[in-house]
Design an enzyme around this catalytic site. Structure first.
Site, mmCIF file in Angstrom:
data_model
loop_
_atom_site.group_PDB
_atom_site.id
_atom_site.type_symbol
_atom_site.label_atom_id
_atom_site.label_comp_id
_atom_site.label_asym_id
_atom_site.label_seq_id
_atom_site.Cartn_x
_atom_site.Cartn_y
_atom_site.Cartn_z
ATOM 1 N N SER A 70 54.953 56.684 54.976
ATOM 2 C CA SER A 70 55.065 55.898 53.741
ATOM 3 C C SER A 70 53.763 55.132 53.514
ATOM 4 C CB SER A 70 56.235 54.916 53.818
ATOM 5 O OG SER A 70 57.449 55.599 54.017
ATOM 6 N N GLY A 162 59.178 58.470 50.457
ATOM 7 C CA GLY A 162 58.656 57.310 51.186
ATOM 8 C C GLY A 162 59.594 56.134 51.007
ATOM 9 N N LYS A 163 59.585 55.226 51.971
ATOM 10 C CA LYS A 163 60.435 54.036 51.845
ATOM 11 C C LYS A 163 59.548 52.925 51.277
ATOM 12 C CE LYS A 163 64.233 52.171 54.594
ATOM 13 N NZ LYS A 163 65.305 52.329 53.624
ATOM 14 N N ILE A 164 59.418 52.952 49.966
ATOM 15 C CA ILE A 164 58.458 52.101 49.255
ATOM 16 C C ILE A 164 59.231 50.983 48.556
ATOM 17 C CG2 ILE A 164 56.778 52.075 47.361
ATOM 18 C CD1 ILE A 164 56.273 55.099 48.092
#
Ligand SMILES: Cc1ncc(COP(=O)(O)O)c(C=O)c1O
Length: 312
Positions: A70, A162-164
């Site tokens: 990410s 992604g862990k955005i």
């Protein structure tokens, strides 16, 4: 599936390279990530094994690997490896003297106090906190969900893989509208109208005996639990699992459906938009999967012990 938002505040935080009292882990109002959502994060669980008096982190390397991926998407240069961050997490849990199930929240953020939307020429910081944590949701044995009127963010908007931090505005719209309409959670469709996932969970259904889940190209988070569940379904339950696009109305015809994720663990979906899924009760595959999953994460299954990293 109501979330318990009230958490016990931690005593400590990993902040600017060391463990400090939580009350000292502060950022300024102008911090880039606070203003523009440019952070990345992870959510990791640690399970207390009472028999062994041991706290096990479940797959922390996998979580930190995705965390660094990410970061890469966001041009965020963190000077740490996966192992460094697993080490910081263990140190933090020891400082907290944690002896109960915990949730660990690492966040990567641009600490610059500046005005200006961009990803470049910014300074990355890492913070980690850990809090005691039991169930993330109620109704995990039978949740009533809706199909959200919101669409999942597309890879060409903000990459869902992604862990955005900013992506979670999408999740927040989905979750709040679902709960205010009386549902536990929502299933969200992608731009093509295929099922993507829940607001913060991956999605599976069983149709004609085959377990199906959307592939990673359908604008989903590449879930760590999703991967674990695919393995457990194949290896422990002998199920056929396929990753393929799923149409909305397939949920109406499914025998079983469930969400999975670090927070939610495995939650049966028994009703969708007032239509029962299968019998309207948690199905046998979901029930069996929950058993093998909970044994594996708590360190009770020798075969999966290598996924459980001891803190003490
Ligand atoms: C949008 C979204 N999908 C899926 C998941 C499940 O991912 P994981 O199993 O890695 O926790 C999460 C978890 O936070 C999430 O936020």
């Amino acid at each position: 599936m109501k979330e318990d938002c009230r958490v016990t505040l931690p005593n400590f935080a990993f902040f600017k390279g060391r463990i400090v009292p939580y009350s000292d882990a502060k950022v300024g109002v102008l911090t880039h990530t606070l203003n523009y959502g440019t952070g990345i994060f992870a959510g990791i669980r640690a399970y207390w094994n009472a028999g062994e008096k041991q706290l096990f982190l479940f797959k922390p390397q996998d979580h930190y690997r995705r965390f660094l991926e990410s970061a890469r998407l966001m041009l965020m240069e963190l000077p740490y490896s996966e192992s460094d961050m697993v080490g910081f997490t263990i140190d933090l849990l020891k400082a907290e003297k944690a002896r109960t199930d915990c949730y660990i929240r690492p966040i990567g953020y641009f600490g610059d106090e500046v005005i200006g939307v961009r990803l470049h020429d910014l300074h990355a910081e890492l913070a980690i906190v850990a809090i005691p944590f039991g169930s993330y949701v109620e109704n995990e044995e039978g949740s009533h969900v809706t199909v959200s009127s919101w669409r999942r963010i597309d890879d060409n908007m903000i990459p869902a893989r992604g862990k955005i931090a900013g992506s979670y505005v999408n999740s927040a719209f989905i979750k709040t509208d679902a709960q205010r309409s009386g549902f536990d959670e929502a299933i969200v469709l992608n731009q093509d109208g295929h099922v993507a996932e829940g607001s913060a969970e991956n999605f599976f259904l069983i149709r004609k005996g085959v377990v199906c889940t959307p592939p990673v190209t359908e604008n989903i988070l590449e879930g760590i639990t999703r991967k674990t569940v695919i393995m457990l379904l194949r290896d422990e339950l002998g199920c056929e699992v396929v990753e393929r696009p799923i149409d909305r109305t397939e949920i109406y015809l499914a025998e079983e459906a469930f969400f999975c994720g670090t927070g939610v663990q495995i939650a049966a979906i028994t009703c969708v938009d007032h239509r029962p899924v299968g019998t309207g009760q948690m199905g046998p595959v979901t029930g069996e999967l929950r058993k093998v999953y909970f044994n594996a994460v708590r360190g009770n299954t020798p075969k999966y012990r290598e996924s459980c990293v001891p803190v003490y």
